[in-house]
Design an enzyme around this catalytic site. Structure first.
Site, mmCIF file in Angstrom:
data_model
loop_
_atom_site.group_PDB
_atom_site.id
_atom_site.type_symbol
_atom_site.label_atom_id
_atom_site.label_comp_id
_atom_site.label_asym_id
_atom_site.label_seq_id
_atom_site.Cartn_x
_atom_site.Cartn_y
_atom_site.Cartn_z
ATOM 1 N N HIS A 77 12.318 1.034 -9.636
ATOM 2 C CA HIS A 77 12.298 0.224 -8.406
ATOM 3 C C HIS A 77 10.898 -0.345 -8.178
ATOM 4 N N ASP A 106 -1.085 -31.567 -13.421
ATOM 5 C CA ASP A 106 -0.353 -30.379 -13.865
ATOM 6 C C ASP A 106 -1.350 -29.240 -13.967
ATOM 7 N N TRP A 142 5.859 5.157 -10.772
ATOM 8 C CA TRP A 142 5.328 3.899 -11.333
ATOM 9 C C TRP A 142 3.890 4.078 -11.769
ATOM 10 N N SER A 169 1.068 -11.430 -19.963
ATOM 11 C CA SER A 169 1.596 -12.532 -19.161
ATOM 12 C C SER A 169 0.719 -12.783 -17.932
ATOM 13 N N SER A 170 0.380 -11.724 -17.223
ATOM 14 C CA SER A 170 -0.421 -11.907 -16.008
ATOM 15 C C SER A 170 -1.793 -12.473 -16.324
ATOM 16 N N HIS A 253 -5.770 -0.120 -7.612
ATOM 17 C CA HIS A 253 -6.138 -0.606 -6.295
ATOM 18 C C HIS A 253 -6.349 -2.108 -6.255
ATOM 19 N N SER A 268 -2.616 -18.445 5.884
ATOM 20 C CA SER A 268 -3.668 -19.356 6.318
ATOM 21 C C SER A 268 -3.248 -20.813 6.212
ATOM 22 N N HIS A 302 -9.370 6.602 -3.580
ATOM 23 C CA HIS A 302 -8.696 7.045 -2.358
ATOM 24 C C HIS A 302 -7.233 7.395 -2.625
ATOM 25 N N HIS A 303 -6.742 7.054 -3.818
ATOM 26 C CA HIS A 303 -5.391 7.479 -4.183
ATOM 27 C C HIS A 303 -5.387 8.900 -4.734
ATOM 28 N N THR A 328 -10.891 -7.475 6.338
ATOM 29 C CA THR A 328 -9.485 -7.734 6.630
ATOM 30 C C THR A 328 -9.307 -8.058 8.116
ATOM 31 N N LYS A 331 -9.993 -11.593 8.909
ATOM 32 C CA LYS A 331 -8.870 -12.504 8.649
ATOM 33 C C LYS A 331 -7.885 -12.503 9.808
ATOM 34 N N ARG A 450 7.107 12.629 -0.710
ATOM 35 C CA ARG A 450 7.786 11.490 -1.322
ATOM 36 C C ARG A 450 8.347 11.907 -2.685
HETATM 37 C C1 HEA Z 1 6.626 -4.971 -3.662
HETATM 38 C C2 HEA Z 1 7.033 -3.827 -3.796
HETATM 39 C C3 HEA Z 1 8.198 -3.157 -3.105
HETATM 40 C C4 HEA Z 1 9.263 -3.657 -2.382
HETATM 41 C C5 HEA Z 1 9.574 -5.094 -2.056
HETATM 42 C C6 HEA Z 1 10.045 -2.526 -1.988
HETATM 43 C C7 HEA Z 1 11.214 -2.616 -1.223
HETATM 44 C C8 HEA Z 1 11.953 -1.524 -0.792
HETATM 45 N N1 HEA Z 1 11.685 -0.196 -1.051
HETATM 46 FE FE1 HEA Z 1 10.185 0.510 -2.222
HETATM 47 N N2 HEA Z 1 8.664 1.216 -3.392
HETATM 48 C C9 HEA Z 1 7.637 0.493 -3.922
HETATM 49 C C10 HEA Z 1 7.464 -0.881 -3.806
HETATM 50 C C11 HEA Z 1 8.352 -1.737 -3.157
HETATM 51 N N3 HEA Z 1 9.475 -1.368 -2.472
HETATM 52 C C12 HEA Z 1 6.715 1.349 -4.618
HETATM 53 C C13 HEA Z 1 5.432 0.920 -5.321
HETATM 54 C C14 HEA Z 1 7.221 2.645 -4.504
HETATM 55 C C15 HEA Z 1 6.611 3.936 -5.048
HETATM 56 C C16 HEA Z 1 7.295 4.326 -6.309
HETATM 57 C C17 HEA Z 1 6.830 5.636 -6.823
HETATM 58 O O1 HEA Z 1 6.782 6.607 -6.052
HETATM 59 O O2 HEA Z 1 6.524 5.705 -8.024
HETATM 60 C C18 HEA Z 1 8.442 2.524 -3.713
HETATM 61 C C19 HEA Z 1 9.229 3.617 -3.338
HETATM 62 C C20 HEA Z 1 10.263 3.546 -2.413
HETATM 63 C C21 HEA Z 1 10.861 4.671 -1.788
HETATM 64 C C22 HEA Z 1 10.432 6.121 -1.979
HETATM 65 C C23 HEA Z 1 11.166 6.722 -3.093
HETATM 66 C C24 HEA Z 1 10.684 8.079 -3.395
HETATM 67 O O3 HEA Z 1 9.575 8.455 -3.032
HETATM 68 O O4 HEA Z 1 11.467 8.794 -4.034
HETATM 69 C C25 HEA Z 1 11.851 4.206 -0.955
HETATM 70 C C26 HEA Z 1 12.721 5.049 -0.114
HETATM 71 O O5 HEA Z 1 13.205 4.660 0.861
HETATM 72 C C27 HEA Z 1 11.867 2.771 -1.070
HETATM 73 C C28 HEA Z 1 12.718 1.923 -0.392
HETATM 74 C C29 HEA Z 1 12.631 0.533 -0.413
HETATM 75 C C30 HEA Z 1 13.570 -0.332 0.273
HETATM 76 C C31 HEA Z 1 14.765 0.110 1.061
HETATM 77 C C32 HEA Z 1 13.137 -1.622 0.028
HETATM 78 C C33 HEA Z 1 13.796 -2.888 0.565
HETATM 79 O O6 HEA Z 1 12.825 -3.713 1.148
HETATM 80 C C34 HEA Z 1 14.533 -3.604 -0.514
HETATM 81 C C35 HEA Z 1 15.376 -4.709 0.091
HETATM 82 C C36 HEA Z 1 16.053 -5.545 -0.931
HETATM 83 C C37 HEA Z 1 17.337 -5.431 -1.297
HETATM 84 C C38 HEA Z 1 18.212 -4.372 -0.765
HETATM 85 C C39 HEA Z 1 17.892 -6.305 -2.359
HETATM 86 C C40 HEA Z 1 18.681 -7.431 -1.872
HETATM 87 C C41 HEA Z 1 20.081 -7.208 -1.430
HETATM 88 C C42 HEA Z 1 21.147 -6.813 -2.149
HETATM 89 C C43 HEA Z 1 21.042 -6.282 -3.537
HETATM 90 C C44 HEA Z 1 22.463 -6.918 -1.577
HETATM 91 C C45 HEA Z 1 23.244 -5.679 -1.609
HETATM 92 C C46 HEA Z 1 22.850 -4.824 -0.496
HETATM 93 C C47 HEA Z 1 23.491 -3.699 -0.119
HETATM 94 C C48 HEA Z 1 24.536 -3.050 -0.943
HETATM 95 C C49 HEA Z 1 23.143 -3.039 1.181
HETATM 96 N N4 HEA Z 1 10.873 2.392 -1.961
HETATM 97 C C1 HEA Z 2 -0.308 -5.069 -0.608
HETATM 98 C C2 HEA Z 2 -0.599 -3.886 -0.845
HETATM 99 C C3 HEA Z 2 -1.559 -2.998 -0.114
HETATM 100 C C4 HEA Z 2 -2.548 -3.285 0.810
HETATM 101 C C5 HEA Z 2 -2.983 -4.618 1.317
HETATM 102 C C6 HEA Z 2 -3.133 -2.024 1.164
HETATM 103 C C7 HEA Z 2 -4.198 -1.902 2.057
HETATM 104 C C8 HEA Z 2 -4.884 -0.732 2.304
HETATM 105 N N1 HEA Z 2 -4.556 0.506 1.815
HETATM 106 FE FE1 HEA Z 2 -2.939 0.965 0.678
HETATM 107 N N2 HEA Z 2 -1.524 1.365 -0.717
HETATM 108 C C9 HEA Z 2 -0.682 0.468 -1.321
HETATM 109 C C10 HEA Z 2 -0.661 -0.892 -1.113
HETATM 110 C C11 HEA Z 2 -1.550 -1.570 -0.274
HETATM 111 N N3 HEA Z 2 -2.504 -0.998 0.508
HETATM 112 C C12 HEA Z 2 0.226 1.133 -2.214
HETATM 113 C C13 HEA Z 2 1.302 0.475 -3.065
HETATM 114 C C14 HEA Z 2 -0.076 2.492 -2.142
HETATM 115 C C15 HEA Z 2 0.619 3.667 -2.820
HETATM 116 C C16 HEA Z 2 0.524 3.716 -4.269
HETATM 117 C C17 HEA Z 2 1.284 4.900 -4.794
HETATM 118 O O1 HEA Z 2 0.760 6.029 -4.659
HETATM 119 O O2 HEA Z 2 2.404 4.721 -5.309
HETATM 120 C C18 HEA Z 2 -1.194 2.591 -1.210
HETATM 121 C C19 HEA Z 2 -1.828 3.793 -0.902
HETATM 122 C C20 HEA Z 2 -2.981 3.884 -0.167
HETATM 123 C C21 HEA Z 2 -3.778 5.068 -0.092
HETATM 124 C C22 HEA Z 2 -3.504 6.382 -0.818
HETATM 125 C C23 HEA Z 2 -2.656 7.243 -0.006
HETATM 126 C C24 HEA Z 2 -2.284 8.479 -0.702
HETATM 127 O O3 HEA Z 2 -1.608 8.411 -1.727
HETATM 128 O O4 HEA Z 2 -2.666 9.539 -0.215
HETATM 129 C C25 HEA Z 2 -4.833 4.781 0.737
HETATM 130 C C26 HEA Z 2 -5.908 5.724 1.082
HETATM 131 O O5 HEA Z 2 -6.946 5.390 1.459
HETATM 132 C C27 HEA Z 2 -4.687 3.387 1.150
HETATM 133 C C28 HEA Z 2 -5.576 2.717 1.967
HETATM 134 C C29 HEA Z 2 -5.497 1.360 2.263
HETATM 135 C C30 HEA Z 2 -6.468 0.668 3.101
HETATM 136 C C31 HEA Z 2 -7.643 1.263 3.805
HETATM 137 C C32 HEA Z 2 -6.071 -0.643 3.112
HETATM 138 C C33 HEA Z 2 -6.797 -1.763 3.827
HETATM 139 O O6 HEA Z 2 -6.931 -2.894 2.995
HETATM 140 C C34 HEA Z 2 -6.114 -2.168 5.098
HETATM 141 C C35 HEA Z 2 -7.012 -3.035 5.935
HETATM 142 C C36 HEA Z 2 -6.344 -3.620 7.154
HETATM 143 C C37 HEA Z 2 -6.470 -3.211 8.426
HETATM 144 C C38 HEA Z 2 -7.291 -2.035 8.786
HETATM 145 C C39 HEA Z 2 -5.727 -3.886 9.530
HETATM 146 C C40 HEA Z 2 -6.376 -5.087 10.130
HETATM 147 C C41 HEA Z 2 -7.747 -4.899 10.599
HETATM 148 C C42 HEA Z 2 -8.164 -5.059 11.895
HETATM 149 C C43 HEA Z 2 -7.248 -5.488 12.974
HETATM 150 C C44 HEA Z 2 -9.602 -4.882 12.151
HETATM 151 C C45 HEA Z 2 -10.021 -3.742 12.990
HETATM 152 C C46 HEA Z 2 -9.527 -2.459 12.516
HETATM 153 C C47 HEA Z 2 -10.181 -1.288 12.521
HETATM 154 C C48 HEA Z 2 -11.651 -1.119 12.604
HETATM 155 C C49 HEA Z 2 -9.386 -0.040 12.426
HETATM 156 N N4 HEA Z 2 -3.548 2.880 0.586
HETATM 157 CU CU LIG Z 3 -5.603 1.629 -2.906
#
Ligand code: HEA
Ligand code: HEA
Ligand SMILES: [Cu+2]
Ligand code: CUA
Lengths: 525, 293, 382
Positions: A77, A106, A142, A169-170, A253, A268, A302-303, A328, A331, A450
């Protein structure tokens, strides 16, 4: 193959037809369309897996899948959503919009552009075929942590090579965008005049080029550890499983910002359009984006606060992590200031952009909480983290892609989409996405880890709420597909400018734009 | 960027089937490799087919580009696009190596000292690896039954120093060749290009010799713990890049012999030269961090 | 029963959906916040959590307040005319500096808490915790005590797909173990975490932290439990198939009760050692009986009750190893198979290893017929 100067030759100024058009195309719009369609497809594939996850978690006790398969669902997923839905979605937007925004005919490297796209389906065939292999699909998360990932069955090398191909690709996609922006701008289009979407994409491209090869290196080490006797991630040979995590998150990260910076660019573009007021603080936006990108390379650990790093490391990564809140925040404040004293209307793209601002900020706040090391000792690997990253990814990245599609769809197709349905889509999505993910904060704080298929009954209620939200959110996305297909098929004719408040080169082209965007470069004053 | 910036002069190629051939080739090659690693016989066959397709693709694709370039379809702006492309590609390669240098750094400064009882992980040493000693080069691994133990490592001042000299002088020769091209002295160009390739090939021979020596006499293998792992992965990927660079140089040499490239228009040559310099710099890093320190 | 419960969940969900979040039934568990816990660390972490939470809430109200104000008042439909400003250096500097100073204000207590958490010195006793797929081993280094702790039998039965057991009837479903780890109240306990196969993480929310258990390395942490009681937690790092099924139970006892427990355990362990005497000759019946219990405690999770294994796990039934050369069989069990889930089981006693091998060779349709004596393991494989 034709070797003529396409842009010279009026007769070639139309699309070739048939299937081969799509396979061999070097046109940025065709490739953009391919990317976006692929992204939508993968969103549904990944979403279907999410539905399996939510169905299993609907109630305590195992109902549908065994734990191993559940873990595969979680793993795939995430990989599908990240590498299949969100990243290609943004590359598709860049392909469509960047040449039009900078006044180019292009992309700079059109053949390579085609290759960047056409590697993706093959990578996903490798990845998804693992479901049918002995030992099943990868189930180590993942993040593919060693040594657990070593226990993957036959799927293991397929996983690694799929990641390699996705990386190639990326990287090629990113190189192309940089070359395009650096080299193909129309006369007078200086860097500080670039639309922010273009700016955020240059910086994203840089992040991609700097981080994807590191991921390639990390998975290569996994491969050699498993098959060629090396011991990078085994203490018995002098390595360390935690070393994998450092290398992975050095990629991982920046990767999460790769998925959010283009989203900042989209928002924006949209907010000023519907506020009918120029973007507030353009140059601080550019600098903030650059600072976020820079900081993203020094916060990775921090992860891994709980792996037992030395105190100095924990402190360093805590400070740098929370520091990201500053740029952030800049922004967010700039967007709010753009709306301030504007003349706002609330068409679907604007609704999604506003939804983005609110819900991304909520996700950012929880990110900040996670960044505080002692607190993360409690939050880590619970549903609190799951809630955090779905707020930034789903209501962040995915919302911005949807906003962008509504925003630019009239430009791409020449038709207006159905505004009523668009708004309905927004409100359904927004209500249910919160029902889906907000309770996960509570679950995490209450102590639900989780990546588990089953849980104690104390977590039952919120899980059920979350699952119901999940199903309804998923169903709401069918509406999105319907709206897009209807708009592609026909509808009210769109003008060149489309939106009253729209400014920029892309809105000077007719809707839909000609096959080669700007055959004579526009002059930007 | 001169007057040729006008987009109407910009060459946008029409459809090309080479990318899809490339994708299928990579898919067949890597899918085959994965099958082979899992012990399926068809894997190897699939790999061979993949390589063949990949070669066809490379010949076809580069052939097309060379033809287009030689017939003057590319203006200065296309040239600049290629340059940016090459620069960032090389940067991505640098980051790939950075992952392995990072692994080396981590092993030397964190994991091995920790296993040996230094720093924050005293209990690790006390309870798990009490007889393990933190020394670098790491000849005996924490668990001595799982990995082969190293008798001797390769010192910097033998073949590696020679190799450094070889690669550095190849960097000089390719620059002299470049001067020849710029001044339109084709003899100088061809000769020094040839010398560059020769130096590269000698380098590879030395490296191969060293590997054989390491495997057969020193007990230094991929399988001898973190020292062997980092040593062979770093030098191995570097060697692979030298090989690729040498092949690219050979292609360029043939093109030079056919009279390709002009004094002011020779991106193909320069791109390969940049690549060669990059390989050079990586080696310097290796020489310092793998062999000397 | 099942229907009643389903019904309750359904109603609960509906009420939430209609926004009546606060009118839930008495038995429903709608926990919203983190636990305060029972150690100084957990309380420190809790207050840190609350500080950041409120900081975020206040900033959120301010930012969204301004935003919704302009959404309400600066809309075209209300006749708002767009202003033209797009820059203000002073404002921009101010809203960079304010968040920055808030962060510094947060960093102070966070740093203090962290330094405290990492100060593992001066402990009163040390417990070494080792993660296995999928159980925990506890060693009381000062007492010479050690035992394994696995998912309690009732939960284990109920947790399987289509087990037919209603999990609501199982007490502490998935959060109960056979042998809890017992600690004295009010003493500083040093925990050494490590793992045998893959990474696990030892987490009891009431203690206020979790720490990864990493194979080949040992991490140190500490806790001083202030209140007697039973505290439950779970493995918090994905460790394979049964990651969700390796709970942790900490029982904190008053000093005297703790001492009593230690003495009992020591006596029981001595008795078991006596029974497991590797130097005597064992009969086939003894080996088979012990082998079965060892198998069910250690091997069944992967190789299954019928010995047929499962995806990725080779079967024991008809296995060339379990029917062939006995040396290979001992090898696999003592040293594991590198790169697979089959870990080394050398931590089992000589008798247990001998017994489980004997059992595998003579069950599931295997008829190797031979016996392995504990003395063989002791003399040739230790
Ligand atoms: C961009 C990234 C992205 C996006 C878009 C989503 C979208 C969603 N994610 Fe996920 N998710 C991750 C990135 C993302 N996730 C990551 C990185 C993890 C961690 C994995 C890991 O632990 O290794 C995670 C893990 C994760 C978990 C935790 C699993 C676990 O720890 O075991 C869950 C549980 O609720 C979850 C739920 C969902 C749901 C409900 C959506 C929904 O927003 C999805 C909505 C979309 C659809 C549903 C598809 C469209 C509709 C249909 C197909 C029609 C049919 C519909 C029905 C039958 C109802 N995600
Ligand atoms: C689009 C993706 C995205 C973005 C933008 C961020 C943004 C941030 N993330 Fe997140 N993060 C993930 C995707 C993302 N993260 C994913 C996928 C994981 C889980 C991966 C995995 O384990 O599978 C994760 C996990 C993750 C962890 C690890 C948690 C754990 O496993 O224990 C941490 C810990 O520090 C963290 C921190 C942050 C912080 C500080 C920001 C900051 O950039 C956020 C900054 C924004 C704000 C703070 C809000 C706006 C600010 C204001 C309004 C200003 C004033 C605010 C204050 C002074 C408070 N993230
Ligand atoms: Cu991070
Ligand atoms: Cu052990 Cu998860």
């Amino acid at each position: 193959m034709s070797h003529s100067h396409a842009a010279h030759d009026e007769h070639h100024d139309r699309a070739p037809s048939g299937l081969m058009r799509w396979v061999t195309t070097t046109n940025h719009k065709d490739i953009g369309t391919l990317y976006l369609s692929f992204s939508l497809l993968m969103f549904f594939v990944g979403g279907t897996m999410a539905m399996v996850i939510r169905a299993e978690l609907f109630q305590p006790g195992l109902q549908f899948v065994d734990p191993q398969f559940f873990n595969s669902m979680t793993t795939i997923h995430a990989l599908v959503m990240i590498f299949g839905a969100v990243m290609p979605g943004f590359v598709g937007l860049a392909n469509w919009m960047v040449p039009m925004m900078i006044g180019a005919p292009d992309m700079a490297l059109p053949r390579m552009n085609n290759w960047s796209f056409w590697l993706l389906p093959f990578a996903f065939i490798l990845l998804l075929s693992t479901f049918f292999m002995p030992g099943g699909a990868p189930a180590g998360g993942w993040t593919m942590y060693a040594p657990l990932v070593m226990q993957t069955g036959d799927a293991f090398p397929f996983l690694i090579f799929a990641v390699h191909i996705l990386g190639i690709s990326s990287i090629m996609g990113a190189i192309n965008i940089i070359a395009t922006v650096f080299n193909m701008r129309a006369p007078g289009m200086t860097f500080m005049k670039l639309p922010l979407f273009v700016w955020t994409w240059i910086i994203t491209a840089f992040l991609l080029i700097a981080s994807m090869p590191v991921l390639a290196g990390a998975v290569t080490m996994l491969l050699t550890d498993r098959f060629f006797g090396t011991s990078f991630f085994s203490a018995a040979g002098g390595g360390d499983p935690v070393m994998y995590q450092h290398i992975f998150w050095f990629f991982g990260h920046p990767e999460v910002y790769i998925m959010i910076l283009p989203a900042f660019g989209v928002v924006s573009a949209i907010v000023p359009t519907f506020a009918r007021k120029p973007l507030f603080g353009y140059s601080s936006m550019v600098y903030a984006t650059a600072s976020i990108a820079f900081l993203s390379f020094i916060v990775w650990a921090h992860h891994m606060f709980t792996v037992g790093m030395p105190l100095a490391g924990e402190l360093f990564f805590m400070y740098t992590t929370v520091l990201i809140a500053v740029p952030t925040g800049v922004k967010i404040f700039n967007w709010v200031a753009t709306m301030w004293k504007g003349s706002m209307t609330f068409e679907t793209p604007m609704l999604f952009a506003l939804g983005f601002i609110v819900m991304f900020t909520i996700g950012g706040f929880s990110g900040l909480m996670l960044g505080v090391t002692p607190a993360d000792f409690q939050y880590h690997d619970t549903y609190f983290v799951v809630a955090h990253f779905h707020y930034v990814l789903v209501t962040g990245a995915v919302y911005s892609i949807m906003a962008a599609v509504y925003f630019w769809l009239p430009k791409w197709t020449g038709h207006m989409y159905d505004e009523k349905l668009g708004k309905l889509h927004f409100w359904l999505s927004t209500i249910f996405v919160n029902v889906l993910f907000f309770p996960q904060h509570f679950l995490g704080l209450a102590g639900m880890p989780r990546r588990i298929p089953d849980y104690n009954v104390q977590f039952a209620d919120w899980n059920m709420v979350s699952s119901i939200g999940g199903f309804m959110f998923g169903l709401s996305q069918l509406l999105f597909v319907y709206i897009v297909i209807r708009c592609v098929r026909g509808g009210q004719k769109a003008t060149a400018q489309v939106w009253e408040g729209a400014h920029g080169l892309e809105w000077t082209l007719p809707s839909p734009p000609p096959y080669h965007s700007f055959t004579t470069p526009p002059v930007v004053k | 960027m001169s007057g040729s910036q006008s987009a109407s002069g910009y060459y946008v190629p029409h459809g090309s089937h080479w990318p899809i051939v490339g994708s299928i080739a990579l898919f067949t090659l890597l899918g085959g490799f994965a099958l082979a690693l899992n012990g399926y016989g068809i894997g190897k066959g699939s790999m061979v087919i993949g390589v063949i397709f990949l070669l066809i693709m490379l010949f076809g694709w580069f052939g097309t580009v060379i033809r287009e370039s030689e017939t003057g379809m590319y203006n200065g702006q296309v040239d600049v696009s290629f340059r940016w492309g090459m620069v960032w590609f090389i940067f991505s390669e640098v980051m790939f190596f950075a992952a392995f240098f990072g692994a080396l750094y981590y092993a030397r400064h964190f994991s091995v000292p920790w296993l040996g009882g230094e720093g924050a992980k005293a209990a690790t040493h006390q309870f798990l690896w009490s007889s393990f000693e933190n020394v670098w080069p790491l000849k005996s691994t924490p668990n001595q039954t799982l990995f082969t133990q190293i008798k001797e490592v390769i010192g910097p001042w033998g073949i590696p120093a020679l190799n450094t000299a070889l690669l550095l002088s190849s960097g000089v020769t390719i620059t002299i060749a470049h001067w020849g091209l710029q001044k339109n002295k084709r003899g100088q160009l061809n000769l020094f290009l040839f010398l560059t390739i020769a130096l590269g090939v000698i380098f590879l021979f030395c490296q191969g010799y060293e590997y054989i020596h390491a495997y057969h006499e020193l007990g230094l293998t991929l399988h001898s713990g973190i020292y062997g792992s980092t040593f062979f992965m770093l030098t191995g990927f570097h060697g692979l890049h030298v090989t690729l660079g040498a092949i690219m140089l050979t292609v360029i040499l043939f093109r030079c012999l056919k009279g390709h490239f002009k004094p002011h228009h020779h991106f193909g040559f320069e791109g390969v030269a940049w690549y060669w310099h990059f390989v050079d710099v990586v080696w310097l890093g290796l020489f310092i961090f793998v062999y000397i320190l | 029963m099942i229907r009643r419960i389903r019904h309750r969940h359904f109603v609960a969900a509906l009420t939430t959906l209609t926004g009546l979040l606060w009118s839930f039934g008495a038995s429903a568990d709608w926990t919203l916040n983190m636990r305060k816990g029972v150690t100084s660390i957990s309380q420190e972490v809790y207050s840190l959590h609350m500080i950041i939470l409120w900081v975020c809430v206040v900033i959120g109200i301010a930012v969204f307040g301004v935003m919704f104000w302009s959404i309400l008042h600066h809309r075209k439909s209300k006749g708002a005319q767009a202003a033209h400003f797009h820059e203000n250096t002073v404002v921009e500097i101010v809203w960079t500096l304010i968040p920055f100073s808030i962060l510094i204000f947060l960093a102070v207590p966070a740093t203090k808490a962290l330094i405290n958490i990492e100060s593992t010195g001066n402990s009163d006793l040390t417990i070494k915790v080792t993660g296995y797929q999928w159980k925990w081993r506890y060693e009381y280094l000062d007492e010479g005590l050690s035992f394994f702790s696995t998912l309690e039998a009732k939960s284990n039965q109920a947790r399987h797909l289509r087990s037919g057991v209603d999990v609501a009837t199982v007490d502490n479903y998935l959060l109960d173990v056979d042998n809890p780890v017992v600690v004295p109240v009010g003493r500083k306990i040093r925990f050494l975490t490590t793992a045998n196969d893959v990474i696990h993480a030892w987490w009891v929310p009431d203690l206020g932290w979790k720490r990864d258990a990493i194979p080949g390395f040992i991490n140190e942490s500490w806790a001083r439990v202030e209140k007697a009681g039973v505290y439950r937690g779970q493995c918090a790092e994905l460790c394979g198939k049964d990651h969700g099924f390796m709970p942790i139970v900490v029982v904190a006892k008053e000093e005297a009760d703790y001492r009593k427990w230690v003495e009992e355990q020591k006596a029981a362990q001595a008795a078991a050692l006596q029974a497991d005497n590797p130097d005597r000759e064992w009969t086939k019946e003894e080996l088979m009986a012990k082998g079965e219990s060892v198998y069910n405690a250690n091997c069944v999770a992967c190789h299954q009750t019928d010995g047929k294994g499962m995806a990725g796990v080779k079967p024991i039934a008809g296995s060339p190893v379990a029917t062939g050369d006995v040396a290979d069989h001992i090898d696999v069990v003592m040293y594991g198979r590198a790169g697979t889930a089959m870990a080394a089981f050398s931590q089992l006693s000589d008798a247990a290893v001998a017994a489980v091998i004997t059992y595998q060779r003579n069950s599931f349709g295997n008829v190797a017929g031979d016996l392995v004596q504990p003395s063989t393991i002791k003399t040739e494989y230790r």
